[in-house]
Scaffold this active site. Structure first.
Site, PDB file in Angstrom:
ATOM      1  N   ARG A  45     -29.849 -27.060 -19.027  1.00 54.72           N
ATOM      2  CA  ARG A  45     -29.301 -25.717 -19.001  1.00 54.72           C
ATOM      3  C   ARG A  45     -28.799 -25.442 -17.586  1.00 54.72           C
ATOM      4  NH1 ARG A  45     -31.849 -24.537 -15.175  1.00 54.72           N
ATOM      5  NH2 ARG A  45     -31.060 -22.448 -15.422  1.00 54.72           N
ATOM      6  N   ASP A 235     -22.541 -17.679 -15.114  1.00 52.32           N
ATOM      7  CA  ASP A 235     -22.164 -18.565 -16.225  1.00 52.32           C
ATOM      8  C   ASP A 235     -20.694 -18.438 -16.581  1.00 52.32           C
ATOM      9  OD1 ASP A 235     -25.198 -18.054 -16.510  1.00 52.32           O
ATOM     10  OD2 ASP A 235     -24.779 -19.865 -17.670  1.00 52.32           O
ATOM     11  N   LYS A 246     -27.619 -14.781 -16.343  1.00 52.54           N
ATOM     12  CA  LYS A 246     -28.847 -14.621 -17.127  1.00 52.54           C
ATOM     13  C   LYS A 246     -29.230 -13.156 -17.275  1.00 52.54           C
ATOM     14  CE  LYS A 246     -30.725 -17.136 -18.812  1.00 52.54           C
ATOM     15  NZ  LYS A 246     -30.485 -17.421 -20.259  1.00 52.54           N
TER      16      LYS A 246
HETATM   17  O1  MRU Z   1     -29.664 -19.988 -20.295  1.00 50.26           O
HETATM   18  P1  MRU Z   1     -29.546 -20.771 -19.008  1.00 50.26           P
HETATM   19  O2  MRU Z   1     -30.859 -21.204 -18.461  1.00 50.26           O
HETATM   20  O3  MRU Z   1     -28.554 -21.910 -19.150  1.00 50.26           O
HETATM   21  O4  MRU Z   1     -28.914 -19.751 -17.994  1.00 50.26           O
HETATM   22  C1  MRU Z   1     -28.576 -20.198 -16.721  1.00 50.26           C
HETATM   23  C2  MRU Z   1     -28.176 -19.118 -15.807  1.00 50.26           C
HETATM   24  O5  MRU Z   1     -27.975 -17.999 -16.176  1.00 50.26           O
HETATM   25  C3  MRU Z   1     -27.910 -19.520 -14.400  1.00 50.26           C
HETATM   26  O6  MRU Z   1     -28.233 -18.483 -13.543  1.00 50.26           O
HETATM   27  C4  MRU Z   1     -26.433 -19.849 -14.289  1.00 50.26           C
HETATM   28  O7  MRU Z   1     -26.078 -20.856 -15.208  1.00 50.26           O
HETATM   29  C5  MRU Z   1     -26.047 -20.281 -12.966  1.00 50.26           C
HETATM   30  S1  MRU Z   1     -26.633 -21.915 -12.733  1.00 50.26           S
HETATM   31  C6  MRU Z   1     -25.983 -22.662 -11.445  1.00 50.26           C
END
Ligand code: MRU
Length: 349
Positions: A45, A235, A246
């Protein structure tokens, strides 16, 4: 540095992030369906890491392909759509796959064996490209980190989320390496606890001082003057500077504004979606309600089938963001204008 994604002995090796902290297990994947499942289940992830994983997944999908070049491209397009559908919000996933397609298109006349070879090399190069972008983000981020600084962060944005040292955490690592006195407050990040399980582990392993807090403690932390800076990842970032990250990030941004604390987003340009004008256009992934109801498969609640609302991400509007730290430097308002100026640097290969 811990590695989340690696190509080793002819297979894709992923650290299973769903099993941390109970176990440190590396999974060896050789089938595209397993790569798809690994992305859906959060075995891997973090926006850049899932893009890199998908790139290797595309190679795995095609490495045994035996047809001619036109069929190769038709199959590649099908596999790109399949892999890109694994998670909807992090645009790095589509960006990585699209980058590989664009890089292969000029070679349509070549035999399939050569296309497969190119695809593998492109996936490797994309991985290396992300590592370099992480380093640059870390360097540029030093402009906003004073010699002594208490940094609040959310989710996991480090080596476990990228092909290098991270995005928001790259800024922390570089500051620490330079001898700055940094102290991190890591939100636990409900419901999946990426902060508690992953960020704290990463920082602790790297020797960076860290305190874990529950998400609902961030307001009090700021009110008591204990945070000098907030840095988070992203993201997907729309052309107006709105940043999806997130769930819980938007709340931190509102709190930071109220307490006059600088709030920075750190992300590579592969996280920017120049096709989207506004943050409201960013698709937000809704995840399984059991992520809220259970922790490590143990039910937390007295009504086990209670209905839940579980969006994985929220969108922070640009007016709450002090700047976006990228590999091309720090982008500040007016975002729409300044984001356009660096658009060409997003390209890979
Ligand atoms: O659901 P996830 O764990 O994939 O979410 C990840 C995030 O929200 C991170 O903060 C985001 O991808 C930035 S990672 C460099």
């Amino acid at each position: 540095m811990i590695k989340a994604v690696e190509w080793k002995d002819d297979a894709l090796v992923l650290l299973d992030q769903t099993r941390i902290p109970e176990e440190t297990v590396y999974c060896r994947l050789t089938e595209v369906s397993d790569v798809f499942e690994a992305i859906c289940s959060l075995m891997v992830r973090g926006a850049p890491a899932i893009g890199i994983t998908a790139a290797y997944g595309l190679y795995l999908a095609l490495r045994n392909f035996s047809g001619e070049s036109p069929q190769f491209f038709a199959e590649m397009n099908r596999q790109i759509d399949y892999l890109a559908s694994a998670r909807p919000t992090a645009v790095n996933l589509r960006w990585a796959l699209e980058s590989l397609r664009q890089a292969l298109l000029p070679h349509q006349d070549e035999p399939t064996a050569s296309l497969k070879d190119r695809l593998f090399k492109l996936a490797r190069a994309l991985h290396e490209d992300d590592r370099q972008r992480c380093d640059l983000i870390g360097e540029h981020g030093q402009d906003v980190v004073p010699e002594s600084c208490r940094i609040l962060t959310h989710c996991n944005t480090g080596a476990l989320a990228t092909g290098g040292i991270g995005t928001a955490l790259a800024v922390v690592y570089k500051a620490h390496q330079r001898g700055k006195k940094v102290h991190v407050y890591a939100d636990e990040t409900r419901p999946v606890l990426q902060g508690a399980r992953l960020t704290v582990w990463e920082l602790h392993t790297a020797g960076v001082p860290v305190d874990l807090i529950c998400d609902n403690m961030a307001a009090a932390l700021m009110q008591q003057g204990m945070a000098d800076l907030v840095i988070v990842g992203a993201d997907r970032i729309a052309s107006d500077g709105s940043a999806a990250n997130k769930i819980g990030t938007y709340g931190l941004a509102v709190l930071a504004k109220y307490h006059r604390i600088p709030f920075y987003v750190a992300a590579p340009l592969s996280t920017f979606d120049f096709n989207l004008k506004h943050g409201k256009d960013i698709p937000i992934e809704m995840r399984n309600n059991d992520e809220i109801r259970k922790v490590f498969n143990r039910c937390l609640i007295t009504v086990p089938d209670v209905s839940c609302w579980n969006p994985a991400f929220d969108v922070t509007p640009p007016e709450l963001i002090s700047g976006i730290i990228t590999e091309a430097g720090i982008i500040r308002a007016p975002y729409r204008e300044n984001i356009q100026k660096v658009a060409h640097k997003q390209l890979f290969a």
